[in-house]
Design a protein around this motif. Structure first.
Motif, mmCIF file in Angstrom:
data_model
loop_
_atom_site.group_PDB
_atom_site.id
_atom_site.type_symbol
_atom_site.label_atom_id
_atom_site.label_comp_id
_atom_site.label_asym_id
_atom_site.label_seq_id
_atom_site.Cartn_x
_atom_site.Cartn_y
_atom_site.Cartn_z
ATOM 1 N N GLY A 93 8.822 5.341 2.354
ATOM 2 C CA GLY A 93 9.192 6.346 3.020
ATOM 3 C C GLY A 93 9.443 7.756 2.668
ATOM 4 O O GLY A 93 10.260 8.463 3.177
ATOM 5 N N GLY A 94 8.387 8.252 1.749
ATOM 6 C CA GLY A 94 8.253 9.453 1.216
ATOM 7 C C GLY A 94 9.302 9.519 0.092
ATOM 8 O O GLY A 94 9.244 10.721 -0.455
ATOM 9 N N ARG A 95 9.945 8.626 -0.140
ATOM 10 C CA ARG A 95 10.946 8.834 -1.522
ATOM 11 C C ARG A 95 10.628 7.707 -2.537
ATOM 12 O O ARG A 95 10.047 6.407 -2.312
ATOM 13 N N GLU A 96 10.827 8.217 -3.998
ATOM 14 C CA GLU A 96 10.298 7.484 -4.839
ATOM 15 C C GLU A 96 11.393 6.370 -5.290
ATOM 16 O O GLU A 96 12.583 6.540 -5.273
ATOM 17 N N VAL A 97 10.992 5.128 -5.481
ATOM 18 C CA VAL A 97 11.607 3.894 -5.772
ATOM 19 C C VAL A 97 10.974 3.601 -7.211
ATOM 20 O O VAL A 97 9.889 3.307 -7.362
ATOM 21 N N SER A 98 11.895 3.642 -8.204
ATOM 22 C CA SER A 98 11.659 3.566 -9.428
ATOM 23 C C SER A 98 10.887 2.019 -9.835
ATOM 24 O O SER A 98 11.321 1.113 -9.152
ATOM 25 N N TRP A 99 9.998 2.049 -10.890
ATOM 26 C CA TRP A 99 9.303 0.806 -11.258
ATOM 27 C C TRP A 99 10.406 -0.363 -11.495
ATOM 28 O O TRP A 99 10.397 -1.594 -11.080
ATOM 29 N N PRO A 100 11.701 0.036 -12.187
ATOM 30 C CA PRO A 100 12.562 -1.189 -12.597
ATOM 31 C C PRO A 100 13.111 -1.641 -11.351
ATOM 32 O O PRO A 100 13.307 -2.771 -11.241
ATOM 33 N N ASP A 101 13.312 -0.478 -10.330
ATOM 34 C CA ASP A 101 14.112 -1.130 -9.091
ATOM 35 C C ASP A 101 13.217 -2.155 -8.126
ATOM 36 O O ASP A 101 13.325 -3.243 -7.674
ATOM 37 N N LEU A 133 0.763 -1.098 0.051
ATOM 38 C CA LEU A 133 0.234 0.007 -0.065
ATOM 39 C C LEU A 133 0.911 1.291 0.003
ATOM 40 O O LEU A 133 1.632 1.572 0.989
ATOM 41 N N SER A 134 0.900 1.965 -1.264
ATOM 42 C CA SER A 134 1.699 3.081 -1.244
ATOM 43 C C SER A 134 1.261 3.802 -2.652
ATOM 44 O O SER A 134 0.751 3.396 -3.310
ATOM 45 N N HIS A 135 1.493 5.178 -2.211
ATOM 46 C CA HIS A 135 1.367 6.059 -3.611
ATOM 47 C C HIS A 135 2.262 5.778 -4.771
ATOM 48 O O HIS A 135 3.223 5.305 -4.377
ATOM 49 N N GLY A 136 1.793 5.886 -5.885
ATOM 50 C CA GLY A 136 2.673 5.749 -7.129
ATOM 51 C C GLY A 136 2.628 6.814 -8.102
ATOM 52 O O GLY A 136 1.448 7.491 -7.814
ATOM 53 N N THR A 137 3.466 6.994 -8.802
ATOM 54 C CA THR A 137 3.479 7.840 -9.643
ATOM 55 C C THR A 137 3.740 7.075 -11.104
ATOM 56 O O THR A 137 4.028 5.755 -10.986
ATOM 57 N N PRO A 138 3.711 7.559 -12.409
ATOM 58 C CA PRO A 138 4.220 6.859 -13.497
ATOM 59 C C PRO A 138 5.368 6.423 -13.481
ATOM 60 O O PRO A 138 5.912 5.542 -14.258
ATOM 61 N N THR A 139 6.459 6.924 -12.576
ATOM 62 C CA THR A 139 7.704 6.433 -12.669
ATOM 63 C C THR A 139 8.165 5.492 -11.567
ATOM 64 O O THR A 139 9.220 5.053 -11.428
ATOM 65 N N ASN A 169 2.950 -0.409 -14.509
ATOM 66 C CA ASN A 169 4.179 -0.202 -15.097
ATOM 67 C C ASN A 169 5.272 -1.337 -14.749
ATOM 68 O O ASN A 169 6.232 -1.608 -15.445
ATOM 69 N N LEU A 170 4.942 -2.062 -13.826
ATOM 70 C CA LEU A 170 5.929 -3.195 -13.305
ATOM 71 C C LEU A 170 5.760 -4.281 -14.468
ATOM 72 O O LEU A 170 6.840 -5.011 -14.711
ATOM 73 N N LYS A 171 4.850 -4.243 -15.124
ATOM 74 C CA LYS A 171 4.624 -5.415 -16.266
ATOM 75 C C LYS A 171 5.786 -5.014 -17.195
ATOM 76 O O LYS A 171 6.045 -6.079 -18.123
ATOM 77 N N ARG A 172 5.916 -3.780 -17.539
ATOM 78 C CA ARG A 172 7.068 -3.651 -18.398
ATOM 79 C C ARG A 172 8.403 -4.113 -18.109
ATOM 80 O O ARG A 172 9.377 -4.297 -19.177
ATOM 81 N N TYR A 173 8.557 -4.679 -17.055
ATOM 82 C CA TYR A 173 9.837 -5.440 -16.515
ATOM 83 C C TYR A 173 9.902 -6.659 -16.311
ATOM 84 O O TYR A 173 10.592 -7.233 -15.300
ATOM 85 N N GLU A 207 0.438 -13.982 -13.033
ATOM 86 C CA GLU A 207 0.633 -14.999 -12.268
ATOM 87 C C GLU A 207 0.997 -15.019 -11.056
ATOM 88 O O GLU A 207 0.962 -15.663 -9.995
ATOM 89 N N ARG A 208 2.229 -13.773 -10.645
ATOM 90 C CA ARG A 208 2.905 -13.430 -9.570
ATOM 91 C C ARG A 208 2.566 -12.126 -8.920
ATOM 92 O O ARG A 208 2.559 -11.978 -7.788
ATOM 93 N N VAL A 209 1.967 -11.288 -9.915
ATOM 94 C CA VAL A 209 1.888 -9.644 -9.474
ATOM 95 C C VAL A 209 0.610 -9.234 -9.976
ATOM 96 O O VAL A 209 0.539 -9.085 -11.291
ATOM 97 N N LEU A 210 -0.179 -8.508 -9.186
ATOM 98 C CA LEU A 210 -1.273 -8.100 -9.459
ATOM 99 C C LEU A 210 -1.103 -6.545 -9.181
ATOM 100 O O LEU A 210 -0.734 -6.143 -8.075
ATOM 101 N N THR A 211 -1.573 -5.700 -10.047
ATOM 102 C CA THR A 211 -1.288 -4.261 -10.216
ATOM 103 C C THR A 211 -2.365 -3.263 -10.319
ATOM 104 O O THR A 211 -3.558 -3.736 -10.538
#
Length: 160
Positions: free
Chosen positions: A80-88, A69-75, A110-114, A119-123
């Motif tokens: 913890g108030g800092r953005e972790v990229s979707w690829p990371d 549960l966290s806010h997300g952006t397109p990137t 956007n995780l699906k791009r990586y 089967e493992r991740v729902l977004t």
């Protein structure tokens, strides 16, 4: 069967409910999910993650399902108030031993791009209201549990 083996088997039943406590809107949602799932499934932990290391630690187990549960952006996703990229995040998920992931965060599809599959991740495909996110996370969690209806029975049989 020894105590260590029993602990490893029980770890496979865990559901870490991970949330970013820097966003006060998410705290009651995380507690509600923990309470609701906890009524029917006793192995849920509500875990605040305040940084990337805490996130990695929360995903270190061989848990059944992890709920994010966290806010997300397109990137990326906020941790913890800092953005972790979707690829990371995709890399962290791929390396985790958690079986299924429910990423209830705006733009998490956007995780699906990586290379992560349904089967493992729902977004979430785009922006989502926090309250709607609660119900969406519950439905997705149930869908993983229903896919593996006898998970507790199978794991319990290993204990006998």
């Amino acid at each position: 069967m020894n105590a260590i083996h029993i602990q490893l088997v029980l770890a496979q039943l865990q559901i870490p409910n991970i949330y970013d406590p820097s966003d006060v809107e998410l705290i009651p949602i995380a507690i509600r999910i923990g309470s609701m799932v906890g009524r029917y499934y006793k192995y849920i932990d509500v875990i605040p993650v305040t940084n990337l290391e805490a996130l990695k630690k929360a995903l270190h187990s061989s848990a059944f399902i992890a709920i994010y549960l966290s806010h997300g952006t397109p990137t990326g996703i906020m941790v913890g108030g800092r953005e972790v990229s979707w690829p990371d995040l995709a890399s962290i998920i791929r390396r985790s031993n958690v079986r299924h992931h429910v990423v209830e965060s705006c733009f998490s599809s956007n995780l699906k791009r990586y290379g992560l599959s349904d089967e493992r991740v729902l977004t979430v495909n785009s922006a989502v209201d926090v309250e709607v996110g609660f119900y969406d996370a519950m439905c997705k969690t149930i869908s993983f549990v229903k896919r593996d209806t006898y998970v507790e029975a199978r794991i319990a049989s290993k204990l006998l």
